[in-house]
Design an enzyme around this catalytic site. Structure first.
Site, PDB file in Angstrom:
ATOM      1  N   VAL A  44       0.804  -1.188   0.052  1.00 13.79           N
ATOM      2  CA  VAL A  44      -0.018   0.131  -0.121  1.00 13.79           C
ATOM      3  C   VAL A  44       0.699   1.150  -0.014  1.00 13.79           C
ATOM      4  O   VAL A  44       0.512   2.233  -0.844  1.00 13.79           O
ATOM      5  CB  VAL A  44      -0.750   0.096   1.160  1.00 13.79           C
ATOM      6  CG1 VAL A  44      -1.755   1.426   1.268  1.00 13.79           C
ATOM      7  CG2 VAL A  44      -1.816  -1.385   1.162  1.00 13.79           C
ATOM      8  N   CYS A  45       1.946   1.236   0.825  1.00 15.63           N
ATOM      9  CA  CYS A  45       2.840   2.350   0.932  1.00 15.63           C
ATOM     10  C   CYS A  45       3.400   2.646  -0.622  1.00 15.63           C
ATOM     11  O   CYS A  45       3.639   3.866  -0.827  1.00 15.63           O
ATOM     12  CB  CYS A  45       3.870   2.156   1.951  1.00 15.63           C
ATOM     13  SG  CYS A  45       3.436   1.788   3.547  1.00 15.63           S
ATOM     14  N   THR A  46       3.835   1.829  -1.280  1.00 15.12           N
ATOM     15  CA  THR A  46       4.192   1.834  -2.607  1.00 15.12           C
ATOM     16  C   THR A  46       3.570   2.687  -3.435  1.00 15.12           C
ATOM     17  O   THR A  46       3.769   3.535  -4.258  1.00 15.12           O
ATOM     18  CB  THR A  46       4.977   0.459  -3.102  1.00 15.12           C
ATOM     19  OG1 THR A  46       5.634  -0.037  -2.274  1.00 15.12           O
ATOM     20  CG2 THR A  46       5.473   0.866  -4.523  1.00 15.12           C
TER      21      THR A  46
END
Length: 231
Positions: A44-46
């Site tokens: 998700v962070c990417t």
């Protein structure tokens, strides 16, 4: 530290992917958005950092500097950036530029010791990393040029942020800072606004030359007044 809207946003120094910074000096006269991440090399962070990299022109139009934070080292961030660039298509869009040579458009803070996560109350007690320490939640801080906190949103680790919504709220804040209006539910830039209840009827013609429409309500109270979006 518990921060409330309107509080001075604390200054800090930190190592980042662009070197050591003093946060307030790095901001200068700009707005800033600081958004935190549980960890590098996570799905998700990417997607979130890739989304922000594509929105850099939109942030620039609003005089906003984005900066990310993750509970990993600068060395880890630099490796992760190559994945983010690949996912966003940044490398492919830079014709003739070798992998690793495309400058990343905003810094990522090293918070491996979780010092800022603790200082800004960003730890998610339900999300524990490999080292047995709590990870940061997906916090969003928007700070204005006077270094005051203007927006605070906390997302759980499993839910990616809607950066278009964050831009929408910034549009609203920057408009309503200078005009005696508020923005209604689901408002978008350019749409009709609500006249503030503190504006007296005798001020309407001067403040809103485009005109004001009062919505008829069962209460008979004329508090719901609409006007064109001030330019």
């Amino acid at each position: 530290m518990a921060l409330n809207l309107g509080d001075p946003f604390p200054n800090f120094t930190a190592d980042t992917t662009i070197g050591s910074i003093d946060f307030h000096q790095w901001m200068g006269d700009s707005w800033a958005i600081l958004f935190s991440h549980p960890a590098d090399y996570t799905p998700v962070c990417t997607t979130e950092l890739a989304a922000v990299s594509k929105l850099i022109p939109e942030f620039a139009k609003r005089n906003i500097k984005p900066i990310a934070l993750s509970c990993d080292s600068v060395a880890s961030h630099r490796g992760w950036i190559e994945d983010i660039k690949a996912y966003s298509g940044q490398q492919q869009e830079s014709s003739g530029v070798a992998d690793g040579d495309t400058e990343f458009p905003f810094p990522i803070i090293d918070d491996a010791k979780r010092e800022l996560a603790v200082k800004l109350n960003m730890l998610d007690r339900d999300e524990i990393g490999a080292a047995g320490l709590p990870l940061t939640c997906r916090a969003v801080f928007v700070i204005d040029p006077s270094k005051k906190l203007r927006l605070l949103i906390l997302y759980p680790a499993t839910t990616g942020r809607n950066f278009c919504e964050i831009l929408r709220t910034i549009d609203s804040m920057q408009l309503t800072d200078n005009r005696k209006v508020a923005t209604p539910a689901d408002w978008r830039q350019g749409e009709a606004c609500m006249v503030l209840p503190t504006v007296k009827d005798e001020q309407l013609a001067e403040l809103f030359p485009a005109g004001v429409t009062t919505v008829s309500l069962p209460s008979g109270k004329g508090y719901l007044r609409r006007t064109e979006c001030p330019q």
